[in-house]
Each structure stands twice: as structure tokens, then as C-alpha cells.
Design an enzyme around this catalytic site. Structure first.
Site, mmCIF file in Angstrom:
data_model
loop_
_atom_site.group_PDB
_atom_site.id
_atom_site.type_symbol
_atom_site.label_atom_id
_atom_site.label_comp_id
_atom_site.label_asym_id
_atom_site.label_seq_id
_atom_site.Cartn_x
_atom_site.Cartn_y
_atom_site.Cartn_z
ATOM 1 N N ASP A 175 46.299 41.405 37.510
ATOM 2 C CA ASP A 175 46.766 40.641 38.669
ATOM 3 C C ASP A 175 45.586 40.234 39.557
ATOM 4 O O ASP A 175 44.672 41.028 39.799
ATOM 5 C CB ASP A 175 47.729 41.534 39.470
ATOM 6 C CG ASP A 175 48.481 40.789 40.547
ATOM 7 O OD1 ASP A 175 49.180 39.811 40.207
ATOM 8 O OD2 ASP A 175 48.367 41.167 41.728
ATOM 9 N N GLU A 177 36.742 50.609 23.409
ATOM 10 C CA GLU A 177 36.864 51.962 22.845
ATOM 11 C C GLU A 177 38.238 52.190 22.215
ATOM 12 O O GLU A 177 38.457 53.189 21.527
ATOM 13 C CB GLU A 177 36.665 53.015 23.945
ATOM 14 C CG GLU A 177 35.258 53.038 24.540
ATOM 15 C CD GLU A 177 35.206 54.008 25.719
ATOM 16 O OE1 GLU A 177 35.930 55.031 25.698
ATOM 17 O OE2 GLU A 177 34.468 53.716 26.675
HETATM 18 C C1 NOJ Z 1 50.381 37.435 41.306
HETATM 19 C C2 NOJ Z 1 51.707 37.929 40.847
HETATM 20 O O1 NOJ Z 1 52.058 37.216 39.678
HETATM 21 C C3 NOJ Z 1 52.667 37.703 41.980
HETATM 22 O O2 NOJ Z 1 53.990 37.923 41.597
HETATM 23 C C4 NOJ Z 1 52.260 38.588 43.127
HETATM 24 O O3 NOJ Z 1 53.080 38.313 44.235
HETATM 25 C C5 NOJ Z 1 50.807 38.366 43.512
HETATM 26 N N1 NOJ Z 1 49.941 38.278 42.388
HETATM 27 C C6 NOJ Z 1 50.302 39.475 44.406
HETATM 28 O O4 NOJ Z 1 50.150 40.663 43.679
#
Ligand code: NOJ
Ligand code: CA
Length: 514
Positions: free
Chosen positions: A188, A239
Site C-alpha cells: 500500500d 529468500e
Molecule cells: C490505498 C488503498 O487502496 C486505499 O483503499 C486506502 O484508503 C489508501 N491506500 C490508504 O491506505
């Protein structure tokens, strides 16, 4: 093909109205039947619940709503038996404000945990002009008046990756899950971990409508130091055999996005151009061509995305109703022909439209923080329809109250009905995936893109054959010269005779060239 499971909405095993790991496990045969290679599961961790699980309280546990670590291990084992791999979501840019580190930092400004976030001493104005992607300033105050940074919701304080304790902790988290047999991570906000060292003002304002962040947000995103994190994480994955990292990198400059998937960094970084293109030949051609060029330039496969949990469903984006559905089918055939890794968001194979979710039950902080000005993402996160019972088979008990309401008439998209229907969207996806597995020119060939008026053609050449994917994005039927056999069409209205195919508006065809 990687199938994205929105865990909370996929399948509920115990009747509490919340999708969970045992529910997903019970549906693995469906995914194997469909032709999925791997599944990516949206965050399964204990969370504050402020942003659909992207505000994590404990990175090495499972939210009790979803099950426990042994449920995850059972899922991975079953998946493996069915030839499916499991990829988890990891969220390194921010934690929940309920995370023990942030709680410690609130209690004591001088504790070591405080240095793992971005705090600034009490003052009248926030430290800089940065904005939260969810609306409003990116700084909020602690009860004792300090400012802290959150590029998303206030419940999601950003971590300070310049503190080595942060990096060390995440490396342990990766190993914790890799040791449990998972096949990698979707990362993310992979472009955001480091911020400008001086936290200087951004030159311009953030716009949610752009392809991604550009120079106007230069202080917040894409700092060069972030690439070393991916090199270290890549070293860890190396790894563990057959594991991968795919990064969410929302930058306007695709060349910059591709740098995240250089050979010693992540294996892939998402290409969001198709997801953000309207139904337009030039836009689609450019999205495909630029991704092939740019990712090819760093030697990475393109990870194609037409839908995810952050964007309106494609049926709706492409015009809604019959038109939107017809176009979504054609777009799917295009994506599934292309070389690289397609990501399919759960429910897109059923042609689900964006659901109308009443404001009163919306959860998305984007809706709430924009004062309702932005609709938010709840409409693409409602429960999956499995059968034509009133509760659409999401929960075992028909009386269960799903966490987001199941829209009226949702049963008409149900898996059970579509699996029996030779003309359904689901059947088309399944056929396309089977052909993709049988024809190496599809999915792993060399692709060349051309356009003529509103027709987009991608020729996919493997060692032994060429398959042409032709998409008619215009409003008139076009005649496509087709010396070859039609492998699959997005609509039954495709007619072929004497070496040519009549391709109706908004449709696509795969032709195996002679
Ligand atoms: C991207 C994620 O796909 C989304 O759903 C989220 O709100 C934001 N990152 C923050 O983590
Ligand atoms: Ca449940």
C-alpha cells in the site's frame, strides 16, 4: 491472473454479516474453477476500522472478525492444493492511531515510539501546506496540542521511515507472514514512505482527478530514499521461493512508477492507466502502449488493472446499464489478452455495477471528510452475490445483516445463475482465462498496438502463433479482415464469414491468425 478479494464482502461463514477467512476458504474452489492463479486479499489485520482495514493496529495478527492466524494458514494450504497462491496486503506508510506505538507517543512525547511518526510542537498553524488525500489538511492535533502528519485519515498517522526501528519492524512482519507460506505482498502507498526531509511546503494543490501525483506534490511523495526499502524487501522475498511484491504507486509520471519495479526492487508496480481511462480509443491505446514501453524498459511485466476497491465499478464508469456492461466485457477481453499480470477485482467477473449505498450507512472516510462532496468507495465494496436467495448467499443465515446492504436485485448477478448461462459475463471470463492458459501468445506474447478510427488492435505474438485482439470502441459496426479463427468474442453478436468479422459497437474479439 490475480484475483483481488475484498475480504469483508466476499463470503461470511458465521452469519455475522462480515466476510471472513473461513468464508473465503470455502469459496476457493470457485476461484480455481474460474481460472485464477493467485489471490490478493485486502487487509485482514486488526484495525481501527477507519479506512476499510488500511488503519492497522497489529501487523502480525488477524482481525477476530475475519478469523485467526490458523485460519489464514488453512486458507494458504487449501489454496496451494488447488494451485492458487495467496498474496497479502501490507500497509507500511501509516498505522492506526490505535497502534501501540502511536498510543505510546500520545502518552509521552519523548518516548522512542514518538520518533516513529511525524510530530511537530504545538503552534497555531500546521507545519506545512500538505493536504490529506481524503480531504482537509494532512495535520491534526494531539490532545496536548502537538501536530501529527496523516496523508490519509486522522486515524492513520504516517510513519517516519527515517527512524530505523520502523524499517526493522516491517522486515519482521514480512518474515512473519512469509514463514506462514504466503506468496507475497501488495504494498500500500509504496511511493509515500519517505517525505521531504525538511517537510517543506508542496508547490501546488492535490487533485483527486489526476492520473496520480505530480510535481505539485513533490515534497510528499516519491522521495529517492524509498527505493532502498524495496531493495531490502526484495532481498527478503528472494529468500522465499516464488514470492512477489506488487506496489501501489500513484504517480502521474509512468516512468517513475516503473522505477519501483526495477530488477532489484518490487516485481511489479500497478499500471492504473486503464483503470483511469474513459471509453475512448486513443486513451486506451495510449494506456496500453505506454505501459508496455515503460515497464518493458525496466524489464518488469505490466500489472494491468481495470477495477479495484478504490474506484467505481467499470460497468458504471463505462456508461452503466447494457452499454456499460457490453463495454466492460470488451475491456476485459482486451486486458486478458495483454502480456503481463491482469488483476481482476472480485465481482468484476460478474459485471457488478457500482452499487448505490445510502449515505447513512456509508463507511468511507472520503465521503465523510469531504462533507458528502465525494461519493466515496462503498459502492464497489458491497457483498458478493453467490446465489439467487434473498440474501444472495453471502451469509449462511438469510437473516444475517450484511455490513453493507445488498442492493435490490443483486441476485441477478449471482455466480450460480451466471455459471449456468453460456452468455454470461462470468462464462466469458472463464473461457478467456482458459484460452489464456492454453495459448502462450495471450498473456505472455509480444504485443503491438495500433488504432484505426475507433478500432484498437493489439497483436499478441508468441513463439508459435499470433492472436489479434480487436476492440471496436465506436458506435458503428466495423468489418475486420480476419484470416484466422475467432477464439472468443465479447458478444454473441459477432458474425464472421469469408475471412472477415463484423464487430458491433463496444465489443472485442480474439482472432487466432492463420
Ligand atoms: C490505498 C488503498 O487502496 C486505499 O483503499 C486506502 O484508503 C489508501 N491506500 C490508504 O491506505
Ligand atoms: Ca463472518
Amino acid at each position: 491472473m490475480v484475483y483481488q478479494v475484498y475480504l469483508r464482502s466476499f463470503a461470511d461463514s458465521n452469519g455475522d454479516g462480515i466476510g471472513d477467512l473461513p468464508g473465503l476458504r470455502s469459496r476457493l474452489p470457485y476461484l480455481a474453477w474460474l481460472g485464477v492463479d493467485a489471490l490478493w486479499i485486502n487487509p485482514h489485520y486488526p484495525s481501527g476500522g477507519a479506512d476499510g482495514g488500511y488503519d492497522i493496529v497489529d501487523y502480525r495478527a488477524v482481525d477476530p472478525e475475519y478469523g485467526d492466524v490458523s485460519d489464514l494458514e488453512d486458507l494458504v494450504a487449501d489454496a496451494r492444493r488447488l494451485g492458487l497462491r495467496v498474496v497479502l496486503d501490507v500497509v507500511p506508510n501509516h498505522t492506526s492511531d490505535r497502534h501501540p506505538w502511536f498510543q505510546a507517543a500520545l502518552a509521552d512525547p519523548d518516548c522512542p515510539e514518538a520518533a516513529r511518526y511525524h510530530f511537530s510542537p504545538p503552534s497555531d498553524e500546521p507545519p506545512n501546506n500538505w493536504q490529506s488525500l481524503f480531504g482537509g489538511p494532512a495535520w491534526s492535533r494531539t490532545p496536548d496540542g502537538r501536530w501529527y502528519l496523516h496523508l490519509f485519515a486522522p486515524e492513520q498517522p504516517d510513519l517516519n521511515w527515517r527512524d530505523p526501528a520502523v524499517a526493522a519492524d516491517f522486515e519482521q512482519t514480512l518474515r512473519f507472514w512469509l514463514d506462514r507460506g504466503i506468496s507475497g505482498f501488495r504494498v500500500d502507498v509504496a511511493y509515500g514512505l519517505f517525505k521531504d526531509a525538511g517537510l517543506r511546503d508542496n508547490p501546488g494543490a492535490y487533485s483527486p482527478t489526476l492520473f496520480g501525483h505530480g510535481p505539485e506534490q513533490a515534497m510528499t511523495w516519491n522521495q529517492p530514499e524509498v527505493h532502498d526499502v524495496w531493495r531490502r524487501w526484495r532481498g527478503i522475498c528472494d529468500e522465499y521461493p516464488d514470492t512477489m511484491l506488487v506496489g501501489e504507486v500513484c504517480l502521474a509520471d509512468l516512468e517513475q512508477v516503473a522505477l519501483y519495479s526495477r530488477p532489484d526492487e518490487m516485481h511489479q508496480s500497478f499500471s492504473f492507466r486503464l483503470l483511469k481511462s474513459s471509453w475512448d480509443t486513443a486513451a486506451f491505446a495510449d494506456a496500453v502502449r505506454s505501459a508496455l514501453d515503460v515497464f518493458g524498459g525496466v524489464g518488469a511485466p505490466v500489472s494491468w488493472v481495470l477495477g479495484n476497491h478504490d474506484k467505481d465499478r467499470q460497468v458504471t464508469r463505462f456508461g452503466g446499464g447494457a452499454v456499460g456492461t457490453t463495454r466492460a466485457r470488451a475491456a476485459a477481453l482486451l486486458m486478458l489478452a495483454l502480456p503481463g499480470s491482469p488483476y481482476v477485482y472480485a465481482g468484476d467477473e460478474l459485471g457488478l455495477p457500482q452499487a448505490t449505498v445510502p449515505d447513512a450507512v456509508k463507511r468511507d472516510p472520503i465521503f465523510h471528510r469531504s462533507g458528502g462532496a465525494r461519493a466515496g468507495r462503498d459502492g464497489c465494496r458491497v457483498p458478493m452475490p453467490w446465489n439467487d436467495s434473498p440474501g444472495v448467499g453471502f451469509s449462511p443465515e438469510e437473516s444475517a445483516h450484511p455490513w453493507l446492504p445488498v442492493p435490490e436485485g443483486w441476485d441477478r448477478y449471482a455466480v450460480s445463475a451466471q455459471a449456468r448461462d453460456g452468455g454470461s459475463m462470468l462464462t466469458m471470463y472463464r473461457r478467456a482465462l482458459a484460452l489464456r492458459a492454453a495459448h502462450p501468445s495471450l498473456g505472455s506474447g509480444e504485443a503491438t498496438v495500433s488504432t484505426q478510427d475507433s478500432v484498437l488492435t493489439v497483436r499478441c505474438t508468441g513463439t508459435a502463433e499470433t492472436v489479434r485482439c480487436v476492440v471496436n470502441m465506436g458506435s458503428e459496426t466495423v468489418l475486420v479482415g480476419a484470416p484466422g479463427a475467432v477464439l472468443l468474442a465479447s458478444t454473441t453478436r459477432v458474425r464472421g464469414s469469408l475471412g472477415s468479422v463484423a464487430l458491433p459497437p463496444d465489443s472485442a474479439v480474439w482472432i487466432l491468425e492463420d
